[in-house]
Design a protein around this motif. Structure first.
Motif, PDB file in Angstrom:
ATOM      1  N   LYS A  60       0.815  -1.221   0.000  1.00  0.00           N
ATOM      2  CA  LYS A  60       0.000   0.000   0.000  1.00  0.00           C
ATOM      3  C   LYS A  60       0.848   1.272   0.000  1.00  0.00           C
ATOM      4  O   LYS A  60       0.398   2.328  -0.466  1.00  0.00           O
ATOM      5  CB  LYS A  60      -0.950  -0.002   1.189  1.00  0.00           C
ATOM      6  N   GLU A 128     -14.989  -7.096  -9.255  1.00  0.00           N
ATOM      7  CA  GLU A 128     -14.524  -5.930  -9.997  1.00  0.00           C
ATOM      8  C   GLU A 128     -15.401  -5.639 -11.207  1.00  0.00           C
ATOM      9  O   GLU A 128     -15.637  -4.475 -11.550  1.00  0.00           O
ATOM     10  CB  GLU A 128     -13.069  -6.141 -10.435  1.00  0.00           C
ATOM     11  N   GLN A 137     -12.381   0.963  -1.645  1.00  0.00           N
ATOM     12  CA  GLN A 137     -11.160   0.322  -1.174  1.00  0.00           C
ATOM     13  C   GLN A 137     -11.261  -0.147   0.275  1.00  0.00           C
ATOM     14  O   GLN A 137     -10.552  -1.061   0.685  1.00  0.00           O
ATOM     15  CB  GLN A 137      -9.978   1.291  -1.323  1.00  0.00           C
ATOM     16  N   THR A 138     -12.138   0.484   1.066  1.00  0.00           N
ATOM     17  CA  THR A 138     -12.272   0.122   2.479  1.00  0.00           C
ATOM     18  C   THR A 138     -13.343  -0.940   2.722  1.00  0.00           C
ATOM     19  O   THR A 138     -13.563  -1.345   3.864  1.00  0.00           O
ATOM     20  CB  THR A 138     -12.614   1.380   3.303  1.00  0.00           C
ATOM     21  N   TYR A 142     -14.038  -6.468  -0.298  1.00  0.00           N
ATOM     22  CA  TYR A 142     -13.005  -6.226  -1.318  1.00  0.00           C
ATOM     23  C   TYR A 142     -11.605  -6.392  -0.726  1.00  0.00           C
ATOM     24  O   TYR A 142     -10.713  -6.920  -1.386  1.00  0.00           O
ATOM     25  CB  TYR A 142     -13.158  -4.831  -1.917  1.00  0.00           C
TER      26      TYR A 142
END
Length: 276
Positions: A60, A128, A137-138, A142
């Motif tokens: 990240k 996706e 993203q959080t 996912y």
């Protein structure tokens, strides 16, 4: 000749045939790319280092550590350029992971138990596709699906499977991968592309351009592509770029044909050795 010596000779011959097959797969086409970069690394290919380098792209903090511009802090057109640069890096990891997925698929056909990594990868692709540009993203779902299916080359801080047994298992998985001819071919290609990206001015939004590309196939097809910006260069620079590219094609073709002739001679000799 004793049975042990015969067995060793047979194993050696089988390995040689396998190596020749890999080389044949590798040289079915010649590709010559011409681009201008800030620097060129003289480091030779090391499979472990290359794997660690490609895997780290998924970290990240990778882009921040590398000093690659954050698109969120930029305006157009720099924002789009920064996004493209990051996309090029992440695509290297994605391609390597995809190759691993295919290897898992190939291995799964030999067993009845479905590999959870295959299921995870397929579920991620499905997620996706369904969410497209609306991926959060959080989102915990996912986050779980986005975890790499590739074995990590080092302990992972946010996972619990870092005991010695798990680490040895992952190490052995990587060792097996680095002995897989298909995977190592993809890894080498991704490593070369990463070296080209690293050779540019990565702390800038400017993206290195492949000005000219020529691909020659064994069947005689020749495809040449030229970036439109090549023809926006001053005449002297453009002519020099084309001259360098054409000389690269001549040198590459000579080496390519020499390798082909060498392989053909090996195959002919193997045909004489292998029992009918």
């Amino acid at each position: 000749m004793s049975n042990d010596i015969q067995k060793q000779a047979k194993d050696l011959l089988e390995k040689l045939v396998s190596s020749v097959q890999v080389l044949v797969d590798d040289i079915t086409a010649l590709e010559v790319n011409t681009m201008v970069v800030e620097q060129i690394t003289g480091a030779k290919f090391n499979a472990w280092q290359a794997y660690q380098g490609i895997y780290s792209i998924n970290d990240k903090d990778y882009f921040d550590v590398k000093g690659i511009p954050n698109p969120d802090n930029l305006t157009e057109p720099e924002k789009t350029q920064a996004q493209e640069l990051r996309k090029r890096y992440t695509s290297l990891f994605s391609q390597l992971e995809r190759e691993y997925f295919y290897i898992l698929l190939e291995q799964s056909s030999e067993s009845s138990e479905p590999d959870p990594r295959i299921i995870q990868y397929q579920d991620r692709l499905k997620y996706e596709v369904e969410h497209k540009a609306n991926i959060v993203q959080t989102d915990q779902i996912y986050i779980k699906l986005a975890r790499p299916i590739l074995p990590a080359p080092a302990p992972i801080a946010d996972q619990e499977d870092n005991d010695q047994k798990k680490l040895r298992q992952r190490w052995q998985e990587i060792e097996d991968l680095l002995n897989n001819n298909k995977f190592i071919r993809t890894l080498r290609k991704m490593s070369e592309l990463k070296a080209a990206l690293d050779g540019g001015h990565i702390t800038s939004v400017d993206i290195d351009i492949i000005y000219a590309q020529t691909v020659m196939q064994l069947d005689g097809d020749i495809i040449s592509r030229y970036h439109k910006k090549l023809f926006e260069l001053p005449e002297g620079d453009r002519d020099l770029m084309l001259k360098i590219h054409n000389e690269g094609i001549v040198a590459g073709e000579k080496q390519w044909r020499g390798t082909l002739d060498f392989l053909i001679s090996i195959i002919q000799k193997l045909a004489q050795i292998i029992p009918k």
